[in-house]
Design an enzyme around this catalytic site. Structure first.
Site, mmCIF file in Angstrom:
data_model
loop_
_atom_site.group_PDB
_atom_site.id
_atom_site.type_symbol
_atom_site.label_atom_id
_atom_site.label_comp_id
_atom_site.label_asym_id
_atom_site.label_seq_id
_atom_site.Cartn_x
_atom_site.Cartn_y
_atom_site.Cartn_z
ATOM 1 N N ASN A 128 -4.020 -2.647 0.780
ATOM 2 C CA ASN A 128 -2.872 -3.546 0.578
ATOM 3 C C ASN A 128 -3.232 -4.691 -0.370
ATOM 4 O O ASN A 128 -2.504 -5.667 -0.459
ATOM 5 C CB ASN A 128 -2.394 -4.105 1.921
ATOM 6 C CG ASN A 128 -3.476 -4.911 2.626
ATOM 7 O OD1 ASN A 128 -4.575 -5.084 2.104
ATOM 8 N ND2 ASN A 128 -3.169 -5.412 3.805
ATOM 9 N N HIS A 130 -5.975 -6.599 -0.179
ATOM 10 C CA HIS A 130 -6.736 -7.726 0.389
ATOM 11 C C HIS A 130 -8.163 -7.787 -0.169
ATOM 12 O O HIS A 130 -8.709 -6.773 -0.618
ATOM 13 C CB HIS A 130 -6.718 -7.705 1.931
ATOM 14 C CG HIS A 130 -7.572 -6.667 2.596
ATOM 15 N ND1 HIS A 130 -7.197 -6.038 3.762
ATOM 16 C CD2 HIS A 130 -8.791 -6.150 2.294
ATOM 17 C CE1 HIS A 130 -8.140 -5.205 4.139
ATOM 18 N NE2 HIS A 130 -9.116 -5.242 3.266
#
Ligand code: F6R
Length: 237
Positions: A128, A130
């Protein structure tokens, strides 16, 4: 961003080693390190190399709250197994997962990094987008802090523990602002499930929706990708 696309993660590990060698030749002595599957081939190459870190310092990105160095799922344990037992550093720091006081841990970790500014920071990339435990929505200037793990991360980790109650609910992580202070950054990503995040990081707008996109604003970043992870980039690198 310097983008290097290689055949696979074995070749990526060799590329990663080259970045460490070059940094060391240029005087780097404080290395920010990451856990997870991504850096393993780089650590394998480092272990087999002639590089000597006995005068160097390592500072890891993150650690689960509640897990000590002997717990097989702790990041300290991971680092011992994959790197430090074979390639010792003068000092190796990982946030203290057994200290349950987030203010103290965060303050002391930031002080440590002030005293030993990171010359080269190695990162992996979450699906995602991160970096560290900084999930989408995290402030781009945050410093070391306690992170509440999302239910999906807790569910994903449950398989490594005897039961779900043992899965850590919190972690300590350098913030994105902390990471951005490193003089040089090496981020690696392998496999198709990272392709979307890679495209967002390299070619998307700088936004908290993809924390790694902020690396576009850092003056010295090398991105090492295999072909699958590079498959959604629209430009040729
Ligand atoms: C690890 C870390 C994480 C991982 C990322 C990718 O210390 O902070 O950001 O780098 O989740 O994980 P892997 O490499 O397992 O795909």
């Amino acid at each position: 961003m310097k983008i290097k696309v290689v055949k696979d993660e074995i070749a990526g590990g060799k590329e990663g080693l080259r970045v460490f060698e070059e940094a060391k030749q240029n005087g780097a002595n404080v290395f920010g390190l990451a856990t997870g599957s991504t850096p393993v081939t780089t650590y394998n190459e480092i272990v087999q190399s002639n590089l000597d870190f006995t005068d160097s310092i390592s500072i890891n990105l993150d650690e689960y709250v509640g897990l000590g160095p002997d717990h097989p799922q702790s990041y300290r344990y991971f680092m011992q197994t994959h790197l430090f037992n074979q390639k010792p550093f003068k000092q190796s720091y990982v946030p203290d997962g057994l200290n349950k006081d987030p203010q103290t841990v965060s303050k002391e970790y930031e002080q440590l990094i002030q005293e030993h500014p990171i010359d080269l920071q190695l990162l992996g990339l979450g699906r995602n987008g991160h970096i560290g435990f900084n999930e989408p929505g995290t402030a781009l200037d945050a410093k070391t802090h306690q992170v509440t793990l999302t239910q999906s991360t807790i569910d994903a980790n449950a398989r490594f523990f005897e039961n779900e109650n043992e899965v850590p609910r919190y972690a300590y992580s350098m913030g994105i602002g902390t990471i951005m202070q490193a003089k040089e950054i090496l981020i690696e990503a392998y496999g198709e499930n990272k392709a979307h995040a890679v495209a967002q990081m390299v070619e998307g707008p700088v936004t908290t929706d993809c924390p790694a996109s902020v690396l576009q604003q850092h003056p010295n970043v090398t991105v090492v990708l295999d072909q699958a992870a590079a498959s959604q980039l629209t430009k040729k690198y």
